[in-house]
Scaffold this active site. Structure first.
Site, mmCIF file in Angstrom:
data_model
loop_
_atom_site.group_PDB
_atom_site.id
_atom_site.type_symbol
_atom_site.label_atom_id
_atom_site.label_comp_id
_atom_site.label_asym_id
_atom_site.label_seq_id
_atom_site.Cartn_x
_atom_site.Cartn_y
_atom_site.Cartn_z
ATOM 1 N N ASP A 1 0.892 -1.162 0.000
ATOM 2 C CA ASP A 1 0.000 0.000 0.000
ATOM 3 C C ASP A 1 0.933 1.215 0.000
ATOM 4 O O ASP A 1 2.136 1.087 0.249
ATOM 5 C CB ASP A 1 -0.856 -0.051 1.276
ATOM 6 C CG ASP A 1 -1.537 1.267 1.556
ATOM 7 O OD1 ASP A 1 -2.251 1.752 0.661
ATOM 8 O OD2 ASP A 1 -1.319 1.834 2.632
ATOM 9 N N ASP B 1 -0.085 5.248 0.816
ATOM 10 C CA ASP B 1 -0.344 6.300 1.809
ATOM 11 C C ASP B 1 -0.459 5.716 3.218
ATOM 12 O O ASP B 1 -1.268 4.824 3.443
ATOM 13 C CB ASP B 1 -1.635 7.039 1.461
ATOM 14 C CG ASP B 1 -1.472 7.857 0.182
ATOM 15 O OD1 ASP B 1 -1.935 7.392 -0.872
ATOM 16 O OD2 ASP B 1 -0.837 8.929 0.260
ATOM 17 N N ASP C 1 -1.798 -0.059 5.988
ATOM 18 C CA ASP C 1 -1.966 0.694 7.250
ATOM 19 C C ASP C 1 -3.440 0.849 7.602
ATOM 20 O O ASP C 1 -3.775 1.193 8.739
ATOM 21 C CB ASP C 1 -1.324 2.097 7.127
ATOM 22 C CG ASP C 1 -2.117 2.963 6.135
ATOM 23 O OD1 ASP C 1 -2.593 4.030 6.555
ATOM 24 O OD2 ASP C 1 -2.293 2.549 4.977
HETATM 25 O O1 LIG Z 1 -2.213 4.376 -0.715
HETATM 26 P P1 LIG Z 1 -3.536 4.199 -0.001
HETATM 27 O O2 LIG Z 1 -3.410 3.927 1.453
HETATM 28 O O3 LIG Z 1 -4.441 3.231 -0.743
HETATM 29 O O4 LIG Z 1 -4.235 5.662 -0.004
HETATM 30 C C1 LIG Z 1 -5.308 6.053 -0.567
HETATM 31 C C2 LIG Z 1 -5.692 7.489 -0.290
HETATM 32 O O5 LIG Z 1 -7.045 7.527 -0.453
HETATM 33 C C3 LIG Z 1 -5.340 8.031 1.071
HETATM 34 O O6 LIG Z 1 -6.101 7.462 2.074
HETATM 35 MG MG LIG Z 2 -2.748 3.356 3.196
#
Ligand SMILES: O=P(O)(O)OC[C@@H](O)CO
Ligand SMILES: [Mg+2]
Length: 287
Positions: A70, A72, A234
């Protein structure tokens, strides 16, 4: 059930899509590796993990062959920017932002999280999800280029790259914000076999649906059994998506996320610095 050379037969109960297995967090890692103070949810995490049996540890010692990250909140410390901007928007309406709402937004496609935000904050009819997104993205433009890598990311990705473990990214972020966030970290992201983003045409539904992880798995060089894939996440939505895709998942949650969101993960860590590759049949760190 056929087992691969060197693998033992796993009782059906231990197959990843049947039930999560909590593994001992690395309690023996030196305190310096544990960043920040131990909150009650961390102590609970260790207690949860401490109940893992030797069988569970054995069962999880699969030979993981592929890794999906993942982005973010897992690779990049971008979640605080989302929080900051959402707090700013709510200030205008004299409302406060809290982690129970954050837990519902994290990891989701932008428009899906915008709909939840407007509804949960009672702003329906006052602010449309599209207007919220426009304001949020506008404020985030200046913040995203300063996204930093989270602790342990550089070491783990470089280690897997050196050991030729195929890995990729599956993020709910759209291409435009992905480019902004990653502009300082080209080398790390260049080690990825491929990157699947939230606005990819093949990704019909965002996390917690399994789509993005299934698309990511299908883009590796060869057909990969989901049970040979380890996902790092996360967010609760991301963990749920990985489990419904039949994969194993290590969760590295923010310490402010309530521990009730940890249940589905196969292992909980306070930081990637605590990850032990050999526990998953991956090459151990040498230094
Ligand atoms: O990289 P991820 O955790 O999928 O992030 C998505 C984005 O929407 C932040 O919450
Ligand atoms: Mg994330």
């Amino acid at each position: 059930m056929a087992s691969r050379a060197g693998l033992f037969l796993l009782p059906l109960a231990f197959l990843p899509h049947r039930r999560p297995i909590s593994l001992p967090a690395l309690r023996h890692s030196p305190p310096s590796l544990h960043l920040g103070r131990r909150s009650s949810s961390h102590l609970l995490m260790e207690k949860e993990a401490a109940t893992a049996t030797a069988t569970a540890t054995e069962a999880a010692r699969r030979r993981i062959t592929h890794v999906i990250f993942d982005m973010d909140g897992l690779l990049l410390d971008s979640e605080p920017f989302y929080t900051l901007v959402q707090e700013k928007v709510l200030e205008r309406f004299n409302k406060t932002f809290d982690w129970s709402l954050k837990a519902k937004l994290m990891g989701k496609k932008a428009i899906e999280s915008a709909r939840i935000f407007v509804e949960e904050c009672g702003l329906t009819g006052v602010l449309t999800p599209e207007e919220f997104l426009e304001e949020r993205e506008g404020l985030l433009q200046e913040l995203f280029p300063s996204c930093q890598l989270l602790p342990g990311v550089d070491r783990l990705i470089s280690h897997l790259h050196v050991n030729q473990i195929p890995m990729c990214v599956a993020t709910g972020s759209y291409k435009q914000t992905f480019d902004l966030k990653t502009q300082r970290h080209g080398e790390i992201f260049s080690m990825m076999h491929h990157i699947v983003m939230g606005d990819d045409p093949d990704v019909k539904h965002g996390k917690p649906s399994p789509d993005i992880f299934q698309v990511a798995a299908n883009r590796f060089e060869r057909n990969v059994d989901p049970a040979d894939i380890l996902v790092f996440e996360d967010a609760p939505a991301g963990v749920a998506a990985a489990k419904s895709a039949g994969m194993w998942v290590v969760m590295v949650p923010d310490e402010r996320l309530d521990a009730s969101h940890h249940k589905e993960a196969d292992q909980i860590l306070t930081s990637l610095l605590d990850f032990s590759p050999s526990l998953w049949g991956l090459p151990p760190f040498t230094k």
